[in-house]
Design a protein around this motif. Structure first.
Motif, PDB file in Angstrom:
ATOM      1  N   LEU A   1      -6.056   9.293   0.535  1.00 17.11           N
ATOM      2  CA  LEU A   1      -5.240   8.069   0.610  1.00 17.11           C
ATOM      3  C   LEU A   1      -4.366   7.801   1.402  1.00 17.11           C
ATOM      4  O   LEU A   1      -3.914   7.185   2.117  1.00 17.11           O
ATOM      5  CB  LEU A   1      -5.236   6.726  -0.834  1.00 17.11           C
ATOM      6  N   SER A   2      -3.039   9.062   1.101  1.00 18.77           N
ATOM      7  CA  SER A   2      -1.937   9.144   2.334  1.00 18.77           C
ATOM      8  C   SER A   2      -2.112   9.438   3.143  1.00 18.77           C
ATOM      9  O   SER A   2      -0.939   9.486   4.153  1.00 18.77           O
ATOM     10  CB  SER A   2      -0.814  10.274   1.012  1.00 18.77           C
TER      11      SER A   2
ATOM     12  N   LEU B   1       1.954   7.193  -6.985  1.00 15.41           N
ATOM     13  CA  LEU B   1       0.463   7.798  -7.361  1.00 15.41           C
ATOM     14  C   LEU B   1       0.858   9.131  -6.574  1.00 15.41           C
ATOM     15  O   LEU B   1       0.186   9.982  -7.636  1.00 15.41           O
ATOM     16  CB  LEU B   1      -0.745   7.158  -5.959  1.00 15.41           C
TER      17      LEU B   1
ATOM     18  N   VAL C   1      -8.500   4.371  -7.923  1.00 12.94           N
ATOM     19  CA  VAL C   1      -7.965   5.181  -9.038  1.00 12.94           C
ATOM     20  C   VAL C   1      -7.389   4.414  -9.628  1.00 12.94           C
ATOM     21  O   VAL C   1      -6.733   5.164 -11.064  1.00 12.94           O
ATOM     22  CB  VAL C   1      -6.474   5.917  -7.781  1.00 12.94           C
TER      23      VAL C   1
ATOM     24  N   TYR D   1       1.162  -0.767   0.087  1.00 10.23           N
ATOM     25  CA  TYR D   1       0.467   0.179  -0.141  1.00 10.23           C
ATOM     26  C   TYR D   1       0.728   0.798  -0.281  1.00 10.23           C
ATOM     27  O   TYR D   1       0.612   1.852  -0.841  1.00 10.23           O
ATOM     28  CB  TYR D   1      -0.950  -0.235   1.322  1.00 10.23           C
TER      29      TYR D   1
ATOM     30  N   HIS E   1      -8.749   0.763   2.472  1.00 12.03           N
ATOM     31  CA  HIS E   1      -8.051   1.675   2.045  1.00 12.03           C
ATOM     32  C   HIS E   1      -7.371   0.977   0.725  1.00 12.03           C
ATOM     33  O   HIS E   1      -6.748   2.050  -0.609  1.00 12.03           O
ATOM     34  CB  HIS E   1      -6.835   2.092   3.073  1.00 12.03           C
ATOM     35  N   MET E   2      -7.056  -0.176   0.560  1.00 13.01           N
ATOM     36  CA  MET E   2      -6.222  -0.776  -0.175  1.00 13.01           C
ATOM     37  C   MET E   2      -7.177  -0.475  -1.737  1.00 13.01           C
ATOM     38  O   MET E   2      -7.419  -0.361  -3.031  1.00 13.01           O
ATOM     39  CB  MET E   2      -5.543  -2.254   0.012  1.00 13.01           C
TER      40      MET E   2
ATOM     41  N   VAL F   1      -5.187  10.191  -4.338  1.00 15.63           N
ATOM     42  CA  VAL F   1      -3.616  10.456  -3.470  1.00 15.63           C
ATOM     43  C   VAL F   1      -3.536  11.551  -1.953  1.00 15.63           C
ATOM     44  O   VAL F   1      -3.643  10.558  -0.787  1.00 15.63           O
ATOM     45  CB  VAL F   1      -3.232  10.493  -4.353  1.00 15.63           C
TER      46      VAL F   1
ATOM     47  N   ALA G   1      -7.761   2.662  -3.196  1.00 18.70           N
ATOM     48  CA  ALA G   1      -6.132   2.456  -4.295  1.00 18.70           C
ATOM     49  C   ALA G   1      -6.408   1.719  -5.574  1.00 18.70           C
ATOM     50  O   ALA G   1      -6.139   2.826  -6.457  1.00 18.70           O
ATOM     51  CB  ALA G   1      -5.206   2.565  -3.230  1.00 18.70           C
ATOM     52  N   GLU G   2      -6.903   1.296  -4.855  1.00 14.21           N
ATOM     53  CA  GLU G   2      -7.680   0.438  -7.114  1.00 14.21           C
ATOM     54  C   GLU G   2      -8.386   1.134  -7.365  1.00 14.21           C
ATOM     55  O   GLU G   2      -8.082   1.011  -8.339  1.00 14.21           O
ATOM     56  CB  GLU G   2      -7.678  -0.929  -6.315  1.00 14.21           C
TER      57      GLU G   2
ATOM     58  N   LEU H   1       2.636   1.653  -3.434  1.00 16.04           N
ATOM     59  CA  LEU H   1       1.477   2.073  -4.111  1.00 16.04           C
ATOM     60  C   LEU H   1       1.616   3.517  -4.082  1.00 16.04           C
ATOM     61  O   LEU H   1       1.393   4.674  -5.029  1.00 16.04           O
ATOM     62  CB  LEU H   1       0.604   1.443  -4.035  1.00 16.04           C
ATOM     63  N   ILE H   2       0.818   4.485  -2.671  1.00 13.56           N
ATOM     64  CA  ILE H   2       0.541   5.593  -2.645  1.00 13.56           C
ATOM     65  C   ILE H   2       1.874   6.094  -3.266  1.00 13.56           C
ATOM     66  O   ILE H   2       1.851   7.254  -3.485  1.00 13.56           O
ATOM     67  CB  ILE H   2      -0.058   6.299  -0.964  1.00 13.56           C
TER      68      ILE H   2
END
Length: 128
Positions: A63-64, A46, A81, A39, A74-75, A60, A78-79, A42-43
């Motif tokens: 999510l951060s 992004l 996005v 995670y 949260h994941m 983003v 993020a997916e 990935l962030i």
């Protein structure tokens, strides 16, 4: 496209929006991830992508805020996005090496929108 491919969702249905605006993320959004490294990576990728894709900046940023203890919800966000990025591959900013640079600033306030702390969260974006 590398982000989508690395996440293993290359065959998924694309999304029209990067984040559902009617749903607010909270600290305990499902089960805590057993390995939060994926995670966080990935962030981080992004965040770097936001330089040329300001359309995902709000999502983003949200999510951060959960990097210290990411959960399954949260994941999933993020997916989403990534699914949006899959749909909008041709979008983005191009910075020419020959163009004159100028400074543009954008600021917005999200007054007391954090459901956990009720704090105000400010966003700013600077382009040089």
């Amino acid at each position: 496209m590398d982000l989508v491919s690395d996440a293993g969702i290359l065959g998924c249905k694309p999304s029209a929006i990067p984040m559902d605006s009617s749903k607010s993320l909270q600290q305990d959004e499902g089960e805590p991830l057993s390995d939060p490294t994926a995670y966080r990576r990935l962030i981080g990728r992004l965040v770097y992508l936001c330089i040329t894709r300001p359309d995902i900046t709000f999502a983003v940023n949200k999510l951060s805020q959960f990097l210290s203890k990411p959960c399954s919800g949260h994941m999933i966000a993020a997916e989403r996005v990534l699914k949006y990025l899959k749909r909008t591959l041709g979008h983005g900013l191009f910075y020419s090496a020959k163009a004159d640079l100028s400074l543009s600033i954008f600021s917005d306030a999200d007054w007391a929108a954090c459901p956990d702390t009720r704090r105000s969260i400010s966003y700013s974006w600077v382009v040089l």
